[in-house]
Write a protein that holds these residues in place. Structure first.
Motif, PDB file in Angstrom:
ATOM      1  N   LEU A 104     -20.154 -57.729  13.437  1.00  0.00           N
ATOM      2  CA  LEU A 104     -18.777 -57.671  12.952  1.00  0.00           C
ATOM      3  C   LEU A 104     -18.172 -56.421  12.479  1.00  0.00           C
ATOM      4  O   LEU A 104     -17.118 -55.954  12.711  1.00  0.00           O
ATOM      5  CB  LEU A 104     -18.383 -58.710  12.061  1.00  0.00           C
ATOM      6  CG  LEU A 104     -18.551 -60.138  12.498  1.00  0.00           C
ATOM      7  CD1 LEU A 104     -18.589 -61.072  11.305  1.00  0.00           C
ATOM      8  CD2 LEU A 104     -17.702 -60.386  13.650  1.00  0.00           C
ATOM      9  N   SER A 105     -19.029 -55.601  11.657  1.00  0.00           N
ATOM     10  CA  SER A 105     -18.959 -54.275  11.362  1.00  0.00           C
ATOM     11  C   SER A 105     -18.614 -53.266  12.499  1.00  0.00           C
ATOM     12  O   SER A 105     -17.632 -52.406  12.358  1.00  0.00           O
ATOM     13  CB  SER A 105     -19.642 -53.860  10.444  1.00  0.00           C
ATOM     14  OG  SER A 105     -19.829 -54.697   9.252  1.00  0.00           O
ATOM     15  N   LEU A 106     -19.461 -53.484  13.428  1.00  0.00           N
ATOM     16  CA  LEU A 106     -19.367 -52.487  14.651  1.00  0.00           C
ATOM     17  C   LEU A 106     -18.292 -52.885  15.529  1.00  0.00           C
ATOM     18  O   LEU A 106     -17.482 -51.810  16.079  1.00  0.00           O
ATOM     19  CB  LEU A 106     -20.600 -52.749  15.702  1.00  0.00           C
ATOM     20  CG  LEU A 106     -20.760 -51.941  16.542  1.00  0.00           C
ATOM     21  CD1 LEU A 106     -20.921 -50.165  16.226  1.00  0.00           C
ATOM     22  CD2 LEU A 106     -21.858 -52.011  17.645  1.00  0.00           C
ATOM     23  N   GLY A 107     -17.765 -54.092  15.616  1.00  0.00           N
ATOM     24  CA  GLY A 107     -16.420 -54.600  16.296  1.00  0.00           C
ATOM     25  C   GLY A 107     -15.256 -54.081  15.593  1.00  0.00           C
ATOM     26  O   GLY A 107     -14.305 -53.391  15.977  1.00  0.00           O
ATOM     27  N   LEU A 108     -15.099 -54.133  14.312  1.00  0.00           N
ATOM     28  CA  LEU A 108     -14.061 -53.795  13.686  1.00  0.00           C
ATOM     29  C   LEU A 108     -13.898 -52.083  13.562  1.00  0.00           C
ATOM     30  O   LEU A 108     -12.944 -51.516  13.708  1.00  0.00           O
ATOM     31  CB  LEU A 108     -14.195 -54.085  12.103  1.00  0.00           C
ATOM     32  CG  LEU A 108     -13.112 -53.840  11.071  1.00  0.00           C
ATOM     33  CD1 LEU A 108     -11.819 -54.432  11.468  1.00  0.00           C
ATOM     34  CD2 LEU A 108     -13.497 -54.091   9.720  1.00  0.00           C
ATOM     35  N   TYR A 109     -15.133 -51.444  13.614  1.00  0.00           N
ATOM     36  CA  TYR A 109     -15.139 -49.939  14.060  1.00  0.00           C
ATOM     37  C   TYR A 109     -14.437 -49.535  15.161  1.00  0.00           C
ATOM     38  O   TYR A 109     -13.602 -48.683  15.165  1.00  0.00           O
ATOM     39  CB  TYR A 109     -16.562 -49.531  13.990  1.00  0.00           C
ATOM     40  CG  TYR A 109     -16.727 -48.076  14.088  1.00  0.00           C
ATOM     41  CD1 TYR A 109     -16.349 -47.140  13.107  1.00  0.00           C
ATOM     42  CD2 TYR A 109     -17.440 -47.639  15.300  1.00  0.00           C
ATOM     43  CE1 TYR A 109     -16.514 -45.635  13.626  1.00  0.00           C
ATOM     44  CE2 TYR A 109     -17.436 -46.228  15.803  1.00  0.00           C
ATOM     45  CZ  TYR A 109     -17.101 -45.300  14.581  1.00  0.00           C
ATOM     46  OH  TYR A 109     -17.203 -43.872  14.964  1.00  0.00           O
ATOM     47  N   LEU A 111     -12.345 -51.204  17.083  1.00  0.00           N
ATOM     48  CA  LEU A 111     -10.967 -51.717  16.830  1.00  0.00           C
ATOM     49  C   LEU A 111     -10.354 -50.705  16.306  1.00  0.00           C
ATOM     50  O   LEU A 111      -8.995 -50.196  16.544  1.00  0.00           O
ATOM     51  CB  LEU A 111     -10.694 -53.264  16.201  1.00  0.00           C
ATOM     52  CG  LEU A 111     -11.101 -54.415  17.130  1.00  0.00           C
ATOM     53  CD1 LEU A 111     -11.124 -55.565  16.249  1.00  0.00           C
ATOM     54  CD2 LEU A 111     -10.182 -54.424  18.224  1.00  0.00           C
ATOM     55  N   ARG A 112     -10.605 -50.096  15.144  1.00  0.00           N
ATOM     56  CA  ARG A 112     -10.110 -48.981  14.352  1.00  0.00           C
ATOM     57  C   ARG A 112      -9.988 -47.806  15.414  1.00  0.00           C
ATOM     58  O   ARG A 112      -8.813 -47.155  15.411  1.00  0.00           O
ATOM     59  CB  ARG A 112     -10.867 -48.584  13.255  1.00  0.00           C
ATOM     60  CG  ARG A 112     -10.755 -49.566  11.992  1.00  0.00           C
ATOM     61  CD  ARG A 112     -11.693 -49.092  10.973  1.00  0.00           C
ATOM     62  NE  ARG A 112     -11.501 -50.366   9.741  1.00  0.00           N
ATOM     63  CZ  ARG A 112     -12.292 -50.388   8.727  1.00  0.00           C
ATOM     64  NH1 ARG A 112     -13.095 -49.482   8.572  1.00  0.00           N
ATOM     65  NH2 ARG A 112     -12.042 -51.336   8.070  1.00  0.00           N
ATOM     66  N   ILE A 113     -10.859 -47.473  15.937  1.00  0.00           N
ATOM     67  CA  ILE A 113     -10.955 -46.438  16.919  1.00  0.00           C
ATOM     68  C   ILE A 113      -9.811 -46.673  18.036  1.00  0.00           C
ATOM     69  O   ILE A 113      -9.114 -45.625  18.599  1.00  0.00           O
ATOM     70  CB  ILE A 113     -12.172 -46.133  17.722  1.00  0.00           C
ATOM     71  CG1 ILE A 113     -13.223 -45.443  16.642  1.00  0.00           C
ATOM     72  CG2 ILE A 113     -12.223 -45.160  18.923  1.00  0.00           C
ATOM     73  CD1 ILE A 113     -14.454 -45.191  17.109  1.00  0.00           C
ATOM     74  N   LEU A 114      -9.824 -47.908  18.696  1.00  0.00           N
ATOM     75  CA  LEU A 114      -8.602 -48.098  19.563  1.00  0.00           C
ATOM     76  C   LEU A 114      -7.305 -48.064  19.036  1.00  0.00           C
ATOM     77  O   LEU A 114      -6.403 -47.347  19.636  1.00  0.00           O
ATOM     78  CB  LEU A 114      -8.977 -49.602  20.212  1.00  0.00           C
ATOM     79  CG  LEU A 114      -7.945 -50.123  21.339  1.00  0.00           C
ATOM     80  CD1 LEU A 114      -7.989 -49.257  22.505  1.00  0.00           C
ATOM     81  CD2 LEU A 114      -8.534 -51.558  21.499  1.00  0.00           C
ATOM     82  N   PHE A 115      -7.246 -48.504  17.929  1.00  0.00           N
ATOM     83  CA  PHE A 115      -5.884 -48.471  17.173  1.00  0.00           C
ATOM     84  C   PHE A 115      -5.700 -47.158  17.063  1.00  0.00           C
ATOM     85  O   PHE A 115      -4.131 -46.661  17.338  1.00  0.00           O
ATOM     86  CB  PHE A 115      -5.835 -49.132  15.851  1.00  0.00           C
ATOM     87  CG  PHE A 115      -4.684 -48.981  15.086  1.00  0.00           C
ATOM     88  CD1 PHE A 115      -3.394 -49.772  15.482  1.00  0.00           C
ATOM     89  CD2 PHE A 115      -4.624 -48.184  14.065  1.00  0.00           C
ATOM     90  CE1 PHE A 115      -2.405 -49.525  14.648  1.00  0.00           C
ATOM     91  CE2 PHE A 115      -3.454 -48.107  13.313  1.00  0.00           C
ATOM     92  CZ  PHE A 115      -2.437 -48.729  13.394  1.00  0.00           C
ATOM     93  N   MET A 116      -6.489 -46.240  16.451  1.00  0.00           N
ATOM     94  CA  MET A 116      -5.970 -44.843  16.303  1.00  0.00           C
ATOM     95  C   MET A 116      -5.687 -44.027  17.833  1.00  0.00           C
ATOM     96  O   MET A 116      -4.771 -43.221  17.800  1.00  0.00           O
ATOM     97  CB  MET A 116      -7.085 -44.116  15.554  1.00  0.00           C
ATOM     98  CG  MET A 116      -7.330 -44.133  14.115  1.00  0.00           C
ATOM     99  SD  MET A 116      -5.857 -44.125  13.213  1.00  0.00           S
ATOM    100  CE  MET A 116      -5.519 -42.262  13.506  1.00  0.00           C
ATOM    101  N   LYS A 117      -6.568 -44.424  18.799  1.00  0.00           N
ATOM    102  CA  LYS A 117      -6.261 -43.574  20.230  1.00  0.00           C
ATOM    103  C   LYS A 117      -4.916 -44.289  20.410  1.00  0.00           C
ATOM    104  O   LYS A 117      -3.966 -43.431  21.184  1.00  0.00           O
ATOM    105  CB  LYS A 117      -7.065 -44.320  21.223  1.00  0.00           C
ATOM    106  CG  LYS A 117      -8.694 -43.483  20.894  1.00  0.00           C
ATOM    107  CD  LYS A 117      -9.695 -43.967  21.872  1.00  0.00           C
ATOM    108  CE  LYS A 117      -9.240 -43.492  23.102  1.00  0.00           C
ATOM    109  NZ  LYS A 117     -10.235 -43.758  24.278  1.00  0.00           N
ATOM    110  N   THR A 118      -4.599 -45.422  20.281  1.00  0.00           N
ATOM    111  CA  THR A 118      -3.048 -45.940  20.559  1.00  0.00           C
ATOM    112  C   THR A 118      -1.965 -45.395  19.974  1.00  0.00           C
ATOM    113  O   THR A 118      -0.954 -44.916  20.412  1.00  0.00           O
ATOM    114  CB  THR A 118      -2.908 -47.484  20.464  1.00  0.00           C
ATOM    115  OG1 THR A 118      -3.983 -48.030  20.917  1.00  0.00           O
ATOM    116  CG2 THR A 118      -1.672 -47.929  20.861  1.00  0.00           C
TER     117      THR A 118
END
Length: 132
Positions: A104-109, A111-118
């Motif tokens: 779950l921590s890796l998945g959250l990591y 998702l944060r990268i994807l959000f920042m790229k967006t």
């Protein structure tokens, strides 16, 4: 609403609305000691007189709705080492690795990268639209 209680000798005790009855266990529990650098933490003990750090005027505390006391002494020196049940805190905080939490921590990591790229992409497109 009136509450009542019968004692072992057979007498009935009646409590009014404003009376609060708190029953404490007579079970004695010895403190657990933890050495944190040069300080000492004593926790989870039932008798407030069980812990007495030398040359320190420290009063154990009990938080609301809990039955155990805790006490902390800054710069305790060797006082914590003298205790039989002394445990040294580990560098990782005593937590064991769990596969599900790691996943779950890796998945959250990611998702944060994807959000920042967006966010960065949206900012770049907005600047491009302003320039034209």
């Amino acid at each position: 609403m009136v509450n009542s209680c019968v004692t072992q000798s057979g007498y009935k005790i009646i409590f009014g609305k404003g009376t609060k009855l708190t029953v404490f266990s007579n079970e004695k529990k010895e403190p657990s000691y933890f050495k944190i650098e040069d300080s000492c933490l004593a926790t989870d003990f039932t008798d407030h007189r069980a812990v007495n750090f030398e040359n320190k005027n420290i009063t154990p505390v009990r938080y609301k709705d809990q039955s155990y006391y805790s006490s902390f002494a800054f710069h305790a020196g060797d006082e914590c080492k003298d205790k039989v049940s002394c445990e040294t805190s580990s560098a990782d905080g005593g937590f064991e690795s769990d596969e599900k939490i790691n996943y779950l921590s890796l998945g959250l990591y990611w998702l944060r990268i994807l959000f920042m790229k967006t966010v960065v992409f949206n900012i770049l497109i907005t600047f491009k639209a302003w320039m034209s």
